[in-house]
Write a protein that holds these residues in place. Structure first.
Motif, PDB file in Angstrom:
ATOM      1  N   VAL A 101      -4.661   9.724 -12.332  1.00  0.00           N
ATOM      2  CA  VAL A 101      -3.298  10.200 -12.528  1.00  0.00           C
ATOM      3  C   VAL A 101      -2.436   9.641 -11.406  1.00  0.00           C
ATOM      4  O   VAL A 101      -2.757   9.804 -10.229  1.00  0.00           O
ATOM      5  N   PHE A 102      -1.382   8.958 -11.785  1.00  0.00           N
ATOM      6  CA  PHE A 102      -0.435   8.441 -10.811  1.00  0.00           C
ATOM      7  C   PHE A 102       0.856   9.238 -10.944  1.00  0.00           C
ATOM      8  O   PHE A 102       1.484   9.245 -11.991  1.00  0.00           O
ATOM      9  N   HIS A 103       1.231   9.917  -9.871  1.00  0.00           N
ATOM     10  CA  HIS A 103       2.465  10.685  -9.895  1.00  0.00           C
ATOM     11  C   HIS A 103       3.669   9.777  -9.682  1.00  0.00           C
ATOM     12  O   HIS A 103       4.774  10.097 -10.085  1.00  0.00           O
ATOM     13  N   ASP A 104       3.446   8.684  -9.017  1.00  0.00           N
ATOM     14  CA  ASP A 104       4.487   7.695  -8.813  1.00  0.00           C
ATOM     15  C   ASP A 104       4.096   6.446  -9.576  1.00  0.00           C
ATOM     16  O   ASP A 104       2.951   6.272  -9.963  1.00  0.00           O
ATOM     17  N   ASN A 105       5.043   5.563  -9.754  1.00  0.00           N
ATOM     18  CA  ASN A 105       4.759   4.295 -10.406  1.00  0.00           C
ATOM     19  C   ASN A 105       3.952   3.427  -9.436  1.00  0.00           C
ATOM     20  O   ASN A 105       4.481   3.008  -8.410  1.00  0.00           O
ATOM     21  N   PRO A 106       2.662   3.136  -9.710  1.00  0.00           N
ATOM     22  CA  PRO A 106       1.843   2.385  -8.756  1.00  0.00           C
ATOM     23  C   PRO A 106       2.280   0.931  -8.605  1.00  0.00           C
ATOM     24  O   PRO A 106       1.875   0.269  -7.673  1.00  0.00           O
ATOM     25  N   THR A 107       3.122   0.446  -9.508  1.00  0.00           N
ATOM     26  CA  THR A 107       3.584  -0.936  -9.395  1.00  0.00           C
ATOM     27  C   THR A 107       5.052  -1.002  -8.985  1.00  0.00           C
ATOM     28  O   THR A 107       5.713  -2.005  -9.199  1.00  0.00           O
ATOM     29  N   ASP A 108       5.549   0.076  -8.402  1.00  0.00           N
ATOM     30  CA  ASP A 108       6.919   0.105  -7.922  1.00  0.00           C
ATOM     31  C   ASP A 108       7.090  -0.953  -6.833  1.00  0.00           C
ATOM     32  O   ASP A 108       6.399  -0.930  -5.812  1.00  0.00           O
ATOM     33  N   ARG A 109       7.998  -1.885  -7.049  1.00  0.00           N
ATOM     34  CA  ARG A 109       8.174  -3.012  -6.134  1.00  0.00           C
ATOM     35  C   ARG A 109       8.514  -2.545  -4.711  1.00  0.00           C
ATOM     36  O   ARG A 109       7.978  -3.075  -3.736  1.00  0.00           O
ATOM     37  N   ALA A 110       9.379  -1.565  -4.584  1.00  0.00           N
ATOM     38  CA  ALA A 110       9.766  -1.073  -3.255  1.00  0.00           C
ATOM     39  C   ALA A 110       8.554  -0.493  -2.519  1.00  0.00           C
ATOM     40  O   ALA A 110       8.379  -0.731  -1.315  1.00  0.00           O
ATOM     41  N   LEU A 111       7.713   0.243  -3.240  1.00  0.00           N
ATOM     42  CA  LEU A 111       6.510   0.813  -2.627  1.00  0.00           C
ATOM     43  C   LEU A 111       5.558  -0.286  -2.185  1.00  0.00           C
ATOM     44  O   LEU A 111       5.030  -0.259  -1.065  1.00  0.00           O
ATOM     45  N   LEU A 112       5.329  -1.264  -3.039  1.00  0.00           N
ATOM     46  CA  LEU A 112       4.422  -2.361  -2.695  1.00  0.00           C
ATOM     47  C   LEU A 112       4.947  -3.168  -1.503  1.00  0.00           C
ATOM     48  O   LEU A 112       4.170  -3.573  -0.630  1.00  0.00           O
ATOM     49  N   GLU A 113       6.251  -3.386  -1.438  1.00  0.00           N
ATOM     50  CA  GLU A 113       6.828  -4.111  -0.299  1.00  0.00           C
ATOM     51  C   GLU A 113       6.691  -3.309   0.987  1.00  0.00           C
ATOM     52  O   GLU A 113       6.419  -3.874   2.050  1.00  0.00           O
ATOM     53  N   ALA A 114       6.849  -1.980   0.899  1.00  0.00           N
ATOM     54  CA  ALA A 114       6.673  -1.135   2.079  1.00  0.00           C
ATOM     55  C   ALA A 114       5.229  -1.184   2.575  1.00  0.00           C
ATOM     56  O   ALA A 114       4.975  -1.252   3.783  1.00  0.00           O
ATOM     57  N   VAL A 115       4.285  -1.170   1.664  1.00  0.00           N
ATOM     58  CA  VAL A 115       2.873  -1.278   2.050  1.00  0.00           C
ATOM     59  C   VAL A 115       2.605  -2.626   2.698  1.00  0.00           C
ATOM     60  O   VAL A 115       1.951  -2.723   3.741  1.00  0.00           O
ATOM     61  N   LEU A 116       3.130  -3.691   2.114  1.00  0.00           N
ATOM     62  CA  LEU A 116       2.953  -5.032   2.673  1.00  0.00           C
ATOM     63  C   LEU A 116       3.563  -5.128   4.068  1.00  0.00           C
ATOM     64  O   LEU A 116       2.942  -5.675   4.982  1.00  0.00           O
ATOM     65  N   ASP A 117       4.762  -4.579   4.245  1.00  0.00           N
ATOM     66  CA  ASP A 117       5.393  -4.588   5.575  1.00  0.00           C
ATOM     67  C   ASP A 117       4.540  -3.831   6.586  1.00  0.00           C
ATOM     68  O   ASP A 117       4.363  -4.277   7.728  1.00  0.00           O
ATOM     69  N   GLY A 118       4.008  -2.693   6.188  1.00  0.00           N
ATOM     70  CA  GLY A 118       3.151  -1.916   7.085  1.00  0.00           C
ATOM     71  C   GLY A 118       1.892  -2.667   7.467  1.00  0.00           C
ATOM     72  O   GLY A 118       1.467  -2.644   8.625  1.00  0.00           O
ATOM     73  N   LEU A 119       1.292  -3.372   6.502  1.00  0.00           N
ATOM     74  CA  LEU A 119       0.102  -4.161   6.798  1.00  0.00           C
ATOM     75  C   LEU A 119       0.424  -5.313   7.743  1.00  0.00           C
ATOM     76  O   LEU A 119      -0.350  -5.611   8.656  1.00  0.00           O
ATOM     77  N   ARG A 120       1.552  -5.932   7.547  1.00  0.00           N
ATOM     78  CA  ARG A 120       1.950  -7.044   8.431  1.00  0.00           C
ATOM     79  C   ARG A 120       2.148  -6.550   9.846  1.00  0.00           C
ATOM     80  O   ARG A 120       1.805  -7.253  10.800  1.00  0.00           O
ATOM     81  N   ARG A 121       2.717  -5.361  10.001  1.00  0.00           N
ATOM     82  CA  ARG A 121       2.907  -4.816  11.359  1.00  0.00           C
ATOM     83  C   ARG A 121       1.580  -4.518  12.033  1.00  0.00           C
ATOM     84  O   ARG A 121       1.443  -4.605  13.241  1.00  0.00           O
ATOM     85  N   GLN A 122       0.567  -4.133  11.243  1.00  0.00           N
ATOM     86  CA  GLN A 122      -0.751  -3.834  11.803  1.00  0.00           C
ATOM     87  C   GLN A 122      -1.508  -5.070  12.232  1.00  0.00           C
ATOM     88  O   GLN A 122      -2.349  -5.014  13.113  1.00  0.00           O
TER      89      GLN A 122
END
Length: 123
Positions: A101-122
């Protein structure tokens, strides 16, 4: 120098002695659609016929709802093989599945970009 017959060299260090796809009789496709995040749980029904040791271990792991990925990790089997084993158990009525069950859209572009930005910072 030790030879193959000397000592207990076929132990935990030897790893799996049976090829993973032997466990599923060479089958690579499950009969039902399972996602890695799908939840599986025992139904309480006793499966008829022969079950391999991996089937029995999977049933023990599924006493409470558990994702397919976690079952694969505990069995130390590839996800594809685990899905085949679990689909066997669903087919015989021993397991039930629930899609993730996904409460949010798992392919939401803004969410995916935020995850990518966080990974780049790490990194």
């Amino acid at each position: 120098m030790a030879t193959a017959g000397d000592g207990p060299w076929l132990d935990e260090a030897a790893g799996r002695l049976v090829r993973p796809f032997t466990v599923s009789n060479g089958r690579t496709r499950p009969t039902i659609t399972l996602d890695l995040l799908s939840q599986v749980m025992v139904t309480g029904a006793t499966p008829l016929g022969y079950l391999g040791p991996e089937h029995t271990l999977a049933l023990d792991l599924c006493r409470a709802p558990v994702p397919v990925a976690e079952v694969a990790a505990h069995l130390k089997l590839p996800a594809a093989v685990t899905k085949v084993l679990l689909s066997d158990l669903v087919d015989c009525g021993a397991l039930t599945t629930k899609p993730p069950v996904f409460h949010d859209n798992p392919t939401d572009r803004a969410l995916l970009e935020a995850v990518l930005d966080g990974l780049r910072r790490q990194l």
